[in-house]
Enzyme design. Structure first.
Site, PDB file in Angstrom:
ATOM      1  N   ARG A   1       0.839  -1.203   0.000  1.00 54.27           N
ATOM      2  CA  ARG A   1       0.000   0.000   0.000  1.00 54.27           C
ATOM      3  C   ARG A   1       0.883   1.266   0.000  1.00 54.27           C
ATOM      4  O   ARG A   1       1.071   1.899  -1.027  1.00 54.27           O
ATOM      5  CB  ARG A   1      -0.967  -0.024   1.207  1.00 54.27           C
ATOM      6  CG  ARG A   1      -2.160   0.906   1.078  1.00 54.27           C
ATOM      7  CD  ARG A   1      -1.867   2.352   1.263  1.00 54.27           C
ATOM      8  NE  ARG A   1      -1.250   2.646   2.562  1.00 54.27           N
ATOM      9  CZ  ARG A   1      -0.724   3.817   2.876  1.00 54.27           C
ATOM     10  NH1 ARG A   1      -0.733   4.815   2.012  1.00 54.27           N
ATOM     11  NH2 ARG A   1      -0.159   4.023   4.060  1.00 54.27           N
ATOM     12  N   ASP A   2       1.482   1.581   1.135  1.00 52.76           N
ATOM     13  CA  ASP A   2       2.310   2.793   1.207  1.00 52.76           C
ATOM     14  C   ASP A   2       3.414   2.715   0.151  1.00 52.76           C
ATOM     15  O   ASP A   2       3.801   3.724  -0.443  1.00 52.76           O
ATOM     16  CB  ASP A   2       2.926   2.928   2.606  1.00 52.76           C
ATOM     17  CG  ASP A   2       3.268   4.373   2.970  1.00 52.76           C
ATOM     18  OD1 ASP A   2       3.058   5.260   2.129  1.00 52.76           O
ATOM     19  OD2 ASP A   2       3.768   4.612   4.073  1.00 52.76           O
TER      20      ASP A   2
ATOM     21  N   HIS B   1       6.590   4.593  12.281  1.00 48.11           N
ATOM     22  CA  HIS B   1       6.463   4.578  10.815  1.00 48.11           C
ATOM     23  C   HIS B   1       7.484   5.572  10.259  1.00 48.11           C
ATOM     24  O   HIS B   1       7.279   6.787  10.314  1.00 48.11           O
ATOM     25  CB  HIS B   1       5.030   4.972  10.435  1.00 48.11           C
ATOM     26  CG  HIS B   1       4.753   4.993   8.965  1.00 48.11           C
ATOM     27  ND1 HIS B   1       4.002   4.027   8.345  1.00 48.11           N
ATOM     28  CD2 HIS B   1       5.107   5.870   7.990  1.00 48.11           C
ATOM     29  CE1 HIS B   1       3.911   4.308   7.046  1.00 48.11           C
ATOM     30  NE2 HIS B   1       4.570   5.419   6.812  1.00 48.11           N
TER      31      HIS B   1
ATOM     32  N   HIS C   1      10.145   6.941   7.154  1.00 47.36           N
ATOM     33  CA  HIS C   1      10.568   6.965   5.751  1.00 47.36           C
ATOM     34  C   HIS C   1      12.064   7.277   5.714  1.00 47.36           C
ATOM     35  O   HIS C   1      12.584   7.976   6.585  1.00 47.36           O
ATOM     36  CB  HIS C   1       9.775   8.006   4.960  1.00 47.36           C
ATOM     37  CG  HIS C   1       8.408   7.521   4.577  1.00 47.36           C
ATOM     38  ND1 HIS C   1       8.056   7.150   3.305  1.00 47.36           N
ATOM     39  CD2 HIS C   1       7.298   7.320   5.332  1.00 47.36           C
ATOM     40  CE1 HIS C   1       6.798   6.755   3.278  1.00 47.36           C
ATOM     41  NE2 HIS C   1       6.308   6.847   4.493  1.00 47.36           N
TER      42      HIS C   1
ATOM     43  N   CYS D   1       4.930   9.304  -1.268  1.00 50.43           N
ATOM     44  CA  CYS D   1       3.569   9.764  -1.014  1.00 50.43           C
ATOM     45  C   CYS D   1       3.218  10.740  -2.116  1.00 50.43           C
ATOM     46  O   CYS D   1       3.949  11.700  -2.348  1.00 50.43           O
ATOM     47  CB  CYS D   1       3.458  10.443   0.346  1.00 50.43           C
ATOM     48  SG  CYS D   1       1.839  11.161   0.605  1.00 50.43           S
TER      49      CYS D   1
ATOM     50  N   ASN E   1       9.528   4.000   2.413  1.00 48.37           N
ATOM     51  CA  ASN E   1       9.515   3.578   3.815  1.00 48.37           C
ATOM     52  C   ASN E   1      10.846   2.916   4.138  1.00 48.37           C
ATOM     53  O   ASN E   1      11.563   2.470   3.250  1.00 48.37           O
ATOM     54  CB  ASN E   1       8.410   2.524   4.032  1.00 48.37           C
ATOM     55  CG  ASN E   1       7.039   3.085   3.840  1.00 48.37           C
ATOM     56  OD1 ASN E   1       6.509   3.088   2.746  1.00 48.37           O
ATOM     57  ND2 ASN E   1       6.450   3.570   4.908  1.00 48.37           N
TER      58      ASN E   1
HETATM   59 ZN    ZN Z   1       4.356   6.383   5.008  1.00 49.82          ZN
END
Ligand code: ZN
Length: 320
Positions: free
Chosen positions: A14-15, A212, A214, A245, A254
């Site tokens: 997803r991300d 989380h 990056h 993003c 990430n």
């Molecule tokens: Zn992210």
């Protein structure tokens, strides 16, 4: 060694993939998730229920979920930004209980990113996340939230630490038992990671905190260690370091799952993930996407195995 001392939530599908310039076929997404499950992933972000016009890469969310391996031991997470998204995620559940198992909500810590990503200021995003959390709970859905841009906003710069703590507190009051602090644009450094997680733990001692990160400025792996030192035991990571993003200029991937697994396993901390299987999946995905992925461990391989031991050598070959 215990089966799992830290939990890695795999967010590559997803991300990671949502920022790919070319639309990735549904079958490739499903094959990636199957490989991740085989490598030991037990909590996986599989789709985002956002408007397809905003994130075309996620337009096949329902089709991806319908094709997921039926695994009661795996938690499939769907990202939800509004009520419509929640309805779509809930609709993936069939009578046997297959489909999305957990809702991931997002609140933003700054107006700049909030307006670009969700079309709302930070206050409204927090109210919205709390409202959706209560609705999801009423529907019996496991729910957690991520607070974006906790260490810096792409348009406004500094984000006050006190504001992040206020947001975390409000999300906890809405019943969320797990909250991630996200460095969406990769600006955090370990000292600031320590400071924020320590304050958050004091503010919401009963909430499970997730990290989380990056790797935009190459700080993500150091930040993971700093977060672990404060007691964080749940980490988002994406295979190969995929990601970015669409609404954060120059945001890159990430932290890579392979790198995080190497960090923890070589430190004697079990992740439950099979590094060689992840590296093999990295090579498979590299071929599918037609370009190398950022993960350093994915390129270098795991810790070298002693020559002369047939079984070890065979594992060393997984990098070729
Ligand atoms: Zn992210």
């Amino acid at each position: 060694m215990p089966e799992q001392e830290v939990e890695i939530v795999e967010v590559g599908a997803r991300d990671g993939l949502q920022n790919e310039p070319e639309v990735v076929p549904t079958a490739t997404k499903i094959a990636l998730i199957e490989r991740l499950v085989a490598a030991g992933a037990r909590r996986i972000e599989v789709a985002s229920f956002v408007h397809p016009k905003r994130v075309p890469q996620m337009a096949d969310a329902e089709a991806v979920v319908a094709g997921l391996p039926v695994r009661p031991d795996v938690t499939y997470i769907g990202l939800v930004l509004n009520e419509r998204g929640l309805e779509r995620a809930l609709a993936t559940r069939d009578a046997a209980g297959h489909g999305i198992d957990e809702i991931g909500l997002v609140a933003v810590a700054a107006d700049g990113f909030g307006r670009a990503n969700q079309g709302m200021d930070w206050q409204t995003s927090v109210e919205s996340a709390c409202r959706i959390a209560r609705r999801a709970a009423a529907d019996g859905m496991r729910t957690q939230a991520t607070v974006s841009v906790c260490w810096g906003d792409p348009f406004e710069g500094e984000v006050p630490l006190a504001r992040v703590i206020e947001i975390v507190t409000r999300l906890a009051e809405a019943g969320l038992a797990e909250i991630a602090l996200a460095d969406t644009i990769g600006v955090a450094v370990p000292v600031r990671v320590t400071a924020l997680f320590e304050r958050a733990r004091e503010a919401v001692p009963n909430v499970r905190l997730r990290a989380h990160f990056h790797n935009t400025r190459n700080m993500a792996i150091a930040n993971c260690w700093a977060a672990h030192e404060t007691g964080v035991r749940v980490f988002d990571a994406s295979l190969g370091g995929l990601g970015g993003c669409p609404f954060a200029p120059k945001a890159t991937g990430n932290v890579a799952t392979e790198d995080v697994v190497y960090l923890f396993e070589r430190s004697g901390i079990a992740t439950g993930l099979d590094l060689e299987a992840l590296i093999a999946t990295n090579h498979w995905l590299t071929e599918k996407l037609g370009r190398p992925l950022p993960s350093m461990v994915g390129r270098a391989g795991g810790f070298p195995q002693a020559r002369g031991d047939g079984s070890s050598q065979a594992r060393g070959c997984a990098r070729s």
